[in-house]
Structure formats: C-alpha cells, structure tokens
Design a protein around this motif. Sequence first.
Motif, PDB file in Angstrom:
ATOM      1  N   GLY A  32       0.805  -1.219   0.000  1.00  0.00           N
ATOM      2  CA  GLY A  32       0.000   0.000   0.000  1.00  0.00           C
ATOM      3  C   GLY A  32       0.834   1.263   0.000  1.00  0.00           C
ATOM      4  O   GLY A  32       0.613   2.165  -0.830  1.00  0.00           O
ATOM      5  N   PHE A  35       2.205   1.937  -3.401  1.00  0.00           N
ATOM      6  CA  PHE A  35       1.229   2.448  -4.363  1.00  0.00           C
ATOM      7  C   PHE A  35       1.050   3.951  -4.221  1.00  0.00           C
ATOM      8  O   PHE A  35       1.096   4.691  -5.207  1.00  0.00           O
ATOM      9  CB  PHE A  35      -0.113   1.741  -4.167  1.00  0.00           C
ATOM     10  CG  PHE A  35      -1.164   2.155  -5.155  1.00  0.00           C
ATOM     11  CD1 PHE A  35      -1.281   1.508  -6.367  1.00  0.00           C
ATOM     12  CD2 PHE A  35      -2.034   3.206  -4.886  1.00  0.00           C
ATOM     13  CE1 PHE A  35      -2.235   1.884  -7.299  1.00  0.00           C
ATOM     14  CE2 PHE A  35      -2.995   3.597  -5.801  1.00  0.00           C
ATOM     15  CZ  PHE A  35      -3.090   2.931  -7.014  1.00  0.00           C
ATOM     16  N   TYR A  36       0.879   4.410  -2.978  1.00  0.00           N
ATOM     17  CA  TYR A  36       0.588   5.830  -2.783  1.00  0.00           C
ATOM     18  C   TYR A  36       1.835   6.703  -2.886  1.00  0.00           C
ATOM     19  O   TYR A  36       1.740   7.869  -3.282  1.00  0.00           O
ATOM     20  CB  TYR A  36      -0.163   6.045  -1.473  1.00  0.00           C
ATOM     21  CG  TYR A  36      -1.624   5.756  -1.678  1.00  0.00           C
ATOM     22  CD1 TYR A  36      -2.478   6.715  -2.205  1.00  0.00           C
ATOM     23  CD2 TYR A  36      -2.145   4.494  -1.417  1.00  0.00           C
ATOM     24  CE1 TYR A  36      -3.808   6.448  -2.448  1.00  0.00           C
ATOM     25  CE2 TYR A  36      -3.484   4.212  -1.652  1.00  0.00           C
ATOM     26  CZ  TYR A  36      -4.301   5.199  -2.172  1.00  0.00           C
ATOM     27  OH  TYR A  36      -5.628   4.921  -2.425  1.00  0.00           O
ATOM     28  N   VAL A  75       2.201  -4.010  -6.597  1.00  0.00           N
ATOM     29  CA  VAL A  75       1.257  -4.004  -5.479  1.00  0.00           C
ATOM     30  C   VAL A  75       0.441  -5.297  -5.469  1.00  0.00           C
ATOM     31  O   VAL A  75       0.225  -5.909  -4.414  1.00  0.00           O
ATOM     32  CB  VAL A  75       0.334  -2.776  -5.554  1.00  0.00           C
ATOM     33  CG1 VAL A  75      -0.831  -2.915  -4.592  1.00  0.00           C
ATOM     34  CG2 VAL A  75       1.126  -1.516  -5.235  1.00  0.00           C
ATOM     35  N   LEU A  79       0.285  -8.116  -2.461  1.00  0.00           N
ATOM     36  CA  LEU A  79      -0.907  -8.646  -1.793  1.00  0.00           C
ATOM     37  C   LEU A  79      -0.939 -10.173  -1.849  1.00  0.00           C
ATOM     38  O   LEU A  79      -1.365 -10.833  -0.887  1.00  0.00           O
ATOM     39  CB  LEU A  79      -2.168  -8.067  -2.433  1.00  0.00           C
ATOM     40  CG  LEU A  79      -2.393  -6.566  -2.256  1.00  0.00           C
ATOM     41  CD1 LEU A  79      -3.762  -6.175  -2.786  1.00  0.00           C
ATOM     42  CD2 LEU A  79      -2.263  -6.151  -0.806  1.00  0.00           C
ATOM     43  N   GLY A 201      -8.975   3.555  -1.614  1.00  0.00           N
ATOM     44  CA  GLY A 201      -7.732   2.793  -1.705  1.00  0.00           C
ATOM     45  C   GLY A 201      -6.893   2.915  -0.449  1.00  0.00           C
ATOM     46  O   GLY A 201      -6.243   1.946  -0.024  1.00  0.00           O
ATOM     47  N   LEU A 202      -6.902   4.094   0.160  1.00  0.00           N
ATOM     48  CA  LEU A 202      -6.172   4.276   1.415  1.00  0.00           C
ATOM     49  C   LEU A 202      -6.704   3.338   2.499  1.00  0.00           C
ATOM     50  O   LEU A 202      -5.929   2.730   3.247  1.00  0.00           O
ATOM     51  CB  LEU A 202      -6.280   5.725   1.888  1.00  0.00           C
ATOM     52  CG  LEU A 202      -5.409   6.759   1.172  1.00  0.00           C
ATOM     53  CD1 LEU A 202      -5.778   8.174   1.632  1.00  0.00           C
ATOM     54  CD2 LEU A 202      -3.931   6.498   1.431  1.00  0.00           C
ATOM     55  N   PHE A 205      -5.696  -0.448   1.370  1.00  0.00           N
ATOM     56  CA  PHE A 205      -4.287  -0.778   1.556  1.00  0.00           C
ATOM     57  C   PHE A 205      -3.868  -0.608   3.015  1.00  0.00           C
ATOM     58  O   PHE A 205      -2.967  -1.311   3.489  1.00  0.00           O
ATOM     59  CB  PHE A 205      -3.425   0.080   0.641  1.00  0.00           C
ATOM     60  CG  PHE A 205      -3.548  -0.275  -0.815  1.00  0.00           C
ATOM     61  CD1 PHE A 205      -3.460  -1.592  -1.224  1.00  0.00           C
ATOM     62  CD2 PHE A 205      -3.753   0.703  -1.776  1.00  0.00           C
ATOM     63  CE1 PHE A 205      -3.582  -1.932  -2.566  1.00  0.00           C
ATOM     64  CE2 PHE A 205      -3.871   0.372  -3.117  1.00  0.00           C
ATOM     65  CZ  PHE A 205      -3.793  -0.948  -3.520  1.00  0.00           C
ATOM     66  N   GLY A 206      -4.508   0.328   3.708  1.00  0.00           N
ATOM     67  CA  GLY A 206      -4.228   0.475   5.133  1.00  0.00           C
ATOM     68  C   GLY A 206      -4.597  -0.787   5.893  1.00  0.00           C
ATOM     69  O   GLY A 206      -3.864  -1.221   6.801  1.00  0.00           O
ATOM     70  N   CYS A 208      -4.665  -3.818   4.635  1.00  0.00           N
ATOM     71  CA  CYS A 208      -3.678  -4.838   4.272  1.00  0.00           C
ATOM     72  C   CYS A 208      -2.386  -4.646   5.056  1.00  0.00           C
ATOM     73  O   CYS A 208      -1.791  -5.614   5.552  1.00  0.00           O
ATOM     74  CB  CYS A 208      -3.398  -4.783   2.776  1.00  0.00           C
ATOM     75  SG  CYS A 208      -4.787  -5.303   1.742  1.00  0.00           S
ATOM     76  N   THR A 209      -1.930  -3.401   5.165  1.00  0.00           N
ATOM     77  CA  THR A 209      -0.708  -3.124   5.918  1.00  0.00           C
ATOM     78  C   THR A 209      -0.881  -3.468   7.387  1.00  0.00           C
ATOM     79  O   THR A 209       0.000  -4.089   8.002  1.00  0.00           O
ATOM     80  CB  THR A 209      -0.313  -1.645   5.764  1.00  0.00           C
ATOM     81  OG1 THR A 209      -0.018  -1.373   4.384  1.00  0.00           O
ATOM     82  CG2 THR A 209       0.919  -1.322   6.602  1.00  0.00           C
TER      83      THR A 209
END
Length: 223
Positions: A32, A35-36, A75, A79, A201-202, A205-206, A208-209
Amino acid sequence: MTTNSAPRLAHREISALPRSTRPLLLAGAFAGPLFYLSALVQMLTRPGFDIRIHPLSQLSTGDLGWIQILTFVLVGLGLICLAVGHRRVVTDGLGRAAIPVLITISGAGFIAAGLFPQDPANGFPLGVADGPAAEPTWHAVIHMAAAIVAFTALAVAAVIALIRAVRERRAVAAIGSGIVAIALLAPVAPDIASIQVAITGLFAFGWCTATAISLLKSPRVSR
C-alpha cells in the motif's frame, strides 16, 4: 515435565514456518505505501494531472504510464505475498482459508488493472481532448472490472476479519475492519469519484498493511 514440554512444543511450532514467511509479510505491508508513494510522486511531476478530475488509474496512460502499470503489478504481487504469509501464520479459526483466498483475488485484480490500463481522457495526458473518452476501449473495461473485483474481495475479507475479531473480543481490530468494509462497499459519488476512489484505496491498503503488521507480531514469526 509438563512445564518444560510446552516451550519445546511452541519452539517446534514457530520453527515450522518457512523462513520466507517474514519477507512475504513485509512485502504485503509495503504494498500500500508503495502504491501511494508512486502515485504521489507522479501526481506532483506529471503535468496536467488533477486528482479532482483524473483517477489515479489514469496515470497508466501516456509515455510514462509504464510507471503506474508497474506499480499496479508490484502491489498486486505484494498482496499475493500477504495472502501466502497469512495462510501460513493463521491456521485455525474463522477466515483462515477464506481471507488469504480473497486477498489473492484482490492481488490478481490489481495486476490485471495494471496490465489493462485506463483510457486517456479529460485532458490527460497533455494533448488529449477535454471530456471523457467517446467509448471505453476493451482494456479500459477490463481495468474497471478488475478494480471492482479487487476492492470487493478486500471488502469481503474485511467483513470476515470483523466477525473473527468480534468473536475473539478484539475491539480495535473489529472497529477497524468494520470501517474499512463500509468504506469499500460505499457507493461511488460521480461528482467526486476520483477523490473517493483514492480515499477508498487508502482504507483498503491500510487494512492490508495493518493485517501484515499484526501477523509479523505473531510469536510464530517474530521469534
């Protein structure tokens, strides 16, 4: 004798995990942020891009579009690494099989979203006419479908994680997974679609992190 046998059993359980488990989870944790970070650098350096108008996916277009394409693929692979690590660490309870499968589906979706890019539109890249594309290309349709599948899979994974956390009485994890699920399943408002998807998306991915970091703290990985 019973007291001494427990640590030995735990040691065997911890040692049973392949050494690659920790790198796999780290790859998932950094997916994540990668990506950002990539998107932010491109937003600041590619003339004509406006997040209020252009979705982040549109960075895949133009001469430098390969950067965003590569970002999507990396990314997605990150995952999938997270999914493998999750399957190794979580061996019982609700979601032990379903969550890794859903994260894998999401990873595959992001890879597909990268390999089948969005169309140029709304004046980006520079030189493209203002306004939306007259008709979406086949690869843009695949891109949108892949993105929907990727986010939906993560939403379902978050719902399962929510139920598991409630059963285990982990309040913070339950609240976090619930917020993420709501954010991912919320309908997209057309007027702010590009900004909303970026924020969604934040959350995705947040989650996932946070999941990867939680697994990294497991005694089976950290010792």
